[in-house]
Design a protein around this motif. Structure first.
Motif, PDB file in Angstrom:
ATOM      1  N   TRP A 164       9.638   8.704  -1.123  1.00  0.00           N
ATOM      2  CA  TRP A 164      10.569   7.592  -1.209  1.00  0.00           C
ATOM      3  C   TRP A 164      10.638   7.023  -2.615  1.00  0.00           C
ATOM      4  O   TRP A 164      11.594   6.331  -2.958  1.00  0.00           O
ATOM      5  N   LYS A 165       9.632   7.326  -3.428  1.00  0.00           N
ATOM      6  CA  LYS A 165       9.597   6.785  -4.784  1.00  0.00           C
ATOM      7  C   LYS A 165      10.390   7.631  -5.781  1.00  0.00           C
ATOM      8  O   LYS A 165      10.544   7.222  -6.926  1.00  0.00           O
ATOM      9  N   SER A 166      10.852   8.782  -5.352  1.00  0.00           N
ATOM     10  CA  SER A 166      11.575   9.646  -6.273  1.00  0.00           C
ATOM     11  C   SER A 166      13.039   9.262  -6.325  1.00  0.00           C
ATOM     12  O   SER A 166      13.735   9.268  -5.315  1.00  0.00           O
ATOM     13  N   THR A 167      13.532   8.973  -7.530  1.00  0.00           N
ATOM     14  CA  THR A 167      14.946   8.604  -7.675  1.00  0.00           C
ATOM     15  C   THR A 167      15.858   9.748  -7.274  1.00  0.00           C
ATOM     16  O   THR A 167      17.009   9.522  -6.880  1.00  0.00           O
ATOM     17  N   TYR A 168      15.358  10.992  -7.349  1.00  0.00           N
ATOM     18  CA  TYR A 168      16.180  12.155  -7.031  1.00  0.00           C
ATOM     19  C   TYR A 168      16.506  12.257  -5.535  1.00  0.00           C
ATOM     20  O   TYR A 168      17.420  12.990  -5.148  1.00  0.00           O
ATOM     21  N   GLY A 192      10.049   2.853  -7.883  1.00  0.00           N
ATOM     22  CA  GLY A 192      10.278   2.408  -6.515  1.00  0.00           C
ATOM     23  C   GLY A 192       9.462   1.175  -6.197  1.00  0.00           C
ATOM     24  O   GLY A 192       8.273   1.116  -6.512  1.00  0.00           O
ATOM     25  N   VAL A 193      10.095   0.203  -5.570  1.00  0.00           N
ATOM     26  CA  VAL A 193       9.441  -1.036  -5.189  1.00  0.00           C
ATOM     27  C   VAL A 193       9.138  -1.041  -3.694  1.00  0.00           C
ATOM     28  O   VAL A 193       8.026  -1.317  -3.272  1.00  0.00           O
ATOM     29  N   VAL A 218       7.900   0.653   3.579  1.00  0.00           N
ATOM     30  CA  VAL A 218       6.832   1.122   2.699  1.00  0.00           C
ATOM     31  C   VAL A 218       6.959   0.363   1.393  1.00  0.00           C
ATOM     32  O   VAL A 218       8.062  -0.007   0.995  1.00  0.00           O
ATOM     33  N   TYR A 219       5.807   0.150   0.733  1.00  0.00           N
ATOM     34  CA  TYR A 219       5.795  -0.656  -0.479  1.00  0.00           C
ATOM     35  C   TYR A 219       4.956  -0.006  -1.567  1.00  0.00           C
ATOM     36  O   TYR A 219       3.955   0.660  -1.296  1.00  0.00           O
ATOM     37  N   ASP A 220       5.340  -0.275  -2.789  1.00  0.00           N
ATOM     38  CA  ASP A 220       4.482   0.062  -3.906  1.00  0.00           C
ATOM     39  C   ASP A 220       3.300  -0.904  -3.890  1.00  0.00           C
ATOM     40  O   ASP A 220       3.440  -2.075  -3.501  1.00  0.00           O
ATOM     41  N   ASP A 221       2.146  -0.425  -4.354  1.00  0.00           N
ATOM     42  CA  ASP A 221       0.945  -1.270  -4.344  1.00  0.00           C
ATOM     43  C   ASP A 221       1.137  -2.560  -5.137  1.00  0.00           C
ATOM     44  O   ASP A 221       0.527  -3.581  -4.829  1.00  0.00           O
ATOM     45  N   SER A 222       1.962  -2.511  -6.159  1.00  0.00           N
ATOM     46  CA  SER A 222       2.128  -3.674  -7.032  1.00  0.00           C
ATOM     47  C   SER A 222       2.822  -4.848  -6.342  1.00  0.00           C
ATOM     48  O   SER A 222       2.740  -5.978  -6.835  1.00  0.00           O
TER      49      SER A 222
END
Length: 122
Positions: free
Chosen positions: A103-107, A44-45, A56-60
């Protein structure tokens, strides 16, 4: 069934910018951008909770990427600035009829686009 169509990928040098678009055929409660580099898992980006317009964002990518929605066009965007070679990946748009879970889970996502390639050269 919600159809998602991404566009805007391409090749850019490190430090450059790209804007991805995702046109949706219907409204959902949460939309997100994922990416997958060769040999790696899909990650998740950024995501956008539609009702609250809360991103919301990934830290990267914090501070470099901006997720937004044009509600009139039902199109989501990902503005990517200060791109790095490690941002190279296939980028996918995803949509969720609900808004629970990580939100980061593809499922969590019910619908996916086919992806658009981003290549960042050093």
């Amino acid at each position: 069934q919600v159809q998602l169509v991404e566009s805007g990928g391409g090749s850019v040098q490190a430090g450059g910018s790209l804007r991805l678009s995702c046109a949706a055929s219907d409204y959902t409660r949460r939309m997100a951008w994922f990416r997958q580099a060769p040999g790696k898992e899909r990650e998740g980006v950024a995501a956008l909770y539609i009702r609250s317009n809360n991103p919301v964002y990934d830290d990267s990518v914090k501070g470099r990427f901006i997720i937004s929605l044009d509600a009139a066009k039902n199109t989501m965007y990902l503005q990517m600035n200060s791109l790095k070679p490690e941002d190279t990946a296939m980028y996918y748009c995803a949509a969720d009829r609900g808004s629970g879970g990580s939100w980061k889970s593809t499922y969590q996502y019910d619908y996916w686009g086919r992806g658009t390639q981003v290549l960042v050269s050093s």
